[in-house]
Design a protein around this motif. Sequence first.
Motif, PDB file in Angstrom:
ATOM      1  N   MET A   1     -43.172-138.071  38.002  1.00 20.06           N
ATOM      2  CA  MET A   1     -41.878-137.461  38.297  1.00 20.06           C
ATOM      3  C   MET A   1     -41.580-136.375  37.271  1.00 20.06           C
ATOM      4  N   SER A   2     -41.163-135.231  37.728  1.00 23.37           N
ATOM      5  CA  SER A   2     -40.903-134.111  36.825  1.00 23.37           C
ATOM      6  C   SER A   2     -39.576-134.296  36.099  1.00 23.37           C
ATOM      7  N   ASP A   3     -39.507-133.751  34.908  1.00 23.95           N
ATOM      8  CA  ASP A   3     -38.289-133.800  34.100  1.00 23.95           C
ATOM      9  C   ASP A   3     -37.714-132.385  34.060  1.00 23.95           C
ATOM     10  N   ILE A   4     -36.937-132.027  35.071  1.00 23.34           N
ATOM     11  CA  ILE A   4     -36.380-130.675  35.166  1.00 23.34           C
ATOM     12  C   ILE A   4     -35.164-130.570  34.246  1.00 23.34           C
ATOM     13  N   ILE A   5     -35.191-129.562  33.358  1.00 20.96           N
ATOM     14  CA  ILE A   5     -34.081-129.375  32.429  1.00 20.96           C
ATOM     15  C   ILE A   5     -33.174-128.218  32.829  1.00 20.96           C
ATOM     16  N   VAL A   6     -33.692-127.274  33.601  1.00 22.15           N
ATOM     17  CA  VAL A   6     -32.874-126.170  34.118  1.00 22.15           C
ATOM     18  C   VAL A   6     -33.249-125.949  35.574  1.00 22.15           C
ATOM     19  N   LYS A   7     -32.241-125.894  36.434  1.00 16.37           N
ATOM     20  CA  LYS A   7     -32.503-125.576  37.837  1.00 16.37           C
ATOM     21  C   LYS A   7     -31.285-124.876  38.406  1.00 16.37           C
ATOM     22  N   THR A   8     -31.514-123.755  39.062  1.00 15.65           N
ATOM     23  CA  THR A   8     -30.444-123.069  39.788  1.00 15.65           C
ATOM     24  C   THR A   8     -30.952-122.711  41.172  1.00 15.65           C
ATOM     25  N   THR A   9     -30.053-122.723  42.111  1.00 17.45           N
ATOM     26  CA  THR A   9     -30.372-122.335  43.478  1.00 17.45           C
ATOM     27  C   THR A   9     -29.317-121.351  43.956  1.00 17.45           C
ATOM     28  N   GLY A  10     -29.738-120.157  44.286  1.00 16.21           N
ATOM     29  CA  GLY A  10     -28.833-119.162  44.860  1.00 16.21           C
ATOM     30  C   GLY A  10     -27.763-118.633  43.928  1.00 16.21           C
ATOM     31  N   LEU A  11     -28.060-118.483  42.646  1.00 16.35           N
ATOM     32  CA  LEU A  11     -27.052-117.989  41.710  1.00 16.35           C
ATOM     33  C   LEU A  11     -26.779-116.504  41.931  1.00 16.35           C
ATOM     34  N   CYS A  12     -25.500-116.159  42.046  1.00 16.60           N
ATOM     35  CA  CYS A  12     -25.050-114.766  42.172  1.00 16.60           C
ATOM     36  C   CYS A  12     -24.020-114.493  41.081  1.00 16.60           C
ATOM     37  N   SER A  29     -33.020-118.235  42.214  1.00 20.71           N
ATOM     38  CA  SER A  29     -33.334-119.659  42.195  1.00 20.71           C
ATOM     39  C   SER A  29     -34.543-119.875  41.306  1.00 20.71           C
ATOM     40  N   LEU A  30     -34.478-120.877  40.423  1.00 24.84           N
ATOM     41  CA  LEU A  30     -35.620-121.212  39.581  1.00 24.84           C
ATOM     42  C   LEU A  30     -35.433-122.610  39.026  1.00 24.84           C
ATOM     43  N   SER A  31     -36.521-123.174  38.518  1.00 28.73           N
ATOM     44  CA  SER A  31     -36.442-124.456  37.828  1.00 28.73           C
ATOM     45  C   SER A  31     -37.420-124.439  36.659  1.00 28.73           C
ATOM     46  N   LEU A  32     -37.096-125.227  35.645  1.00 26.52           N
ATOM     47  CA  LEU A  32     -37.907-125.303  34.436  1.00 26.52           C
ATOM     48  C   LEU A  32     -38.035-126.765  34.036  1.00 26.52           C
ATOM     49  N   GLU A  33     -39.279-127.212  33.879  1.00 24.74           N
ATOM     50  CA  GLU A  33     -39.541-128.577  33.464  1.00 24.74           C
ATOM     51  C   GLU A  33     -39.647-128.660  31.949  1.00 24.74           C
ATOM     52  N   ARG A  34     -39.267-129.815  31.394  1.00 28.03           N
ATOM     53  CA  ARG A  34     -39.374-130.045  29.958  1.00 28.03           C
ATOM     54  C   ARG A  34     -40.820-129.817  29.511  1.00 28.03           C
ATOM     55  N   GLY A  35     -41.001-129.100  28.402  1.00 27.58           N
ATOM     56  CA  GLY A  35     -42.324-128.830  27.864  1.00 27.58           C
ATOM     57  C   GLY A  35     -43.019-127.610  28.461  1.00 27.58           C
ATOM     58  N   LYS A  36     -42.437-127.002  29.470  1.00 31.72           N
ATOM     59  CA  LYS A  36     -43.015-125.821  30.103  1.00 31.72           C
ATOM     60  C   LYS A  36     -42.342-124.569  29.560  1.00 31.72           C
ATOM     61  N   THR A  37     -42.975-123.431  29.762  1.00 29.13           N
ATOM     62  CA  THR A  37     -42.436-122.150  29.341  1.00 29.13           C
ATOM     63  C   THR A  37     -42.146-121.307  30.570  1.00 29.13           C
ATOM     64  N   LEU A  38     -41.010-120.648  30.570  1.00 27.58           N
ATOM     65  CA  LEU A  38     -40.633-119.762  31.664  1.00 27.58           C
ATOM     66  C   LEU A  38     -40.357-118.383  31.091  1.00 27.58           C
ATOM     67  N   VAL A  39     -40.921-117.366  31.710  1.00 35.76           N
ATOM     68  CA  VAL A  39     -40.694-115.991  31.301  1.00 35.76           C
ATOM     69  C   VAL A  39     -39.953-115.282  32.419  1.00 35.76           C
ATOM     70  N   ILE A  40     -38.876-114.607  32.079  1.00 34.94           N
ATOM     71  CA  ILE A  40     -38.126-113.821  33.061  1.00 34.94           C
ATOM     72  C   ILE A  40     -38.373-112.354  32.743  1.00 34.94           C
ATOM     73  N   LEU A  41     -39.049-111.672  33.644  1.00 33.76           N
ATOM     74  CA  LEU A  41     -39.399-110.267  33.465  1.00 33.76           C
ATOM     75  C   LEU A  41     -38.641-109.406  34.460  1.00 33.76           C
ATOM     76  N   GLY A  42     -38.340-108.207  34.053  1.00 35.99           N
ATOM     77  CA  GLY A  42     -37.710-107.268  34.969  1.00 35.99           C
ATOM     78  C   GLY A  42     -37.393-105.964  34.266  1.00 35.99           C
ATOM     79  N   GLU A  43     -37.124-104.978  35.060  1.00 35.53           N
ATOM     80  CA  GLU A  43     -36.769-103.673  34.511  1.00 35.53           C
ATOM     81  C   GLU A  43     -35.423-103.747  33.803  1.00 35.53           C
ATOM     82  N   SER A  44     -35.146-102.744  33.013  1.00 41.29           N
ATOM     83  CA  SER A  44     -33.854-102.632  32.351  1.00 41.29           C
ATOM     84  C   SER A  44     -32.759-102.591  33.413  1.00 41.29           C
TER      85      SER A  44
END
Length: 79
Positions: A1-12, A29-44
């Motif tokens: 079972m995953s240990d999700i520490i951050v999850k959003t669905t449809g955030l505006c 929408s995104l989710s992040l499990e404990r111990g994992k790394t998430l990178v958010i990339l995008g233009e300025s």
Amino acid sequence: MSDIIVKTTGLCADFKIKDRMVRAVNRVSLSLERGKTLVILGESGSGKSTYMKALLRILPKTAAVAVSYTHLTLPTNRE
């Protein structure tokens, strides 16, 4: 079972500019499990910082946030 520490669905996030609302973040929408790394990339100006501020609820009072689902587990001080 995953240990999700951050999850959003449809955030505006919208900002009031003059007499109208302008969408800065559109249905993220995104989710992040404990111990994992998430990178958010995008233009300025693509909404990376606005998304994180919305998640942490530190946007200015001129902002309006709508989200279908959000979950945030903050770390505890364990030694």
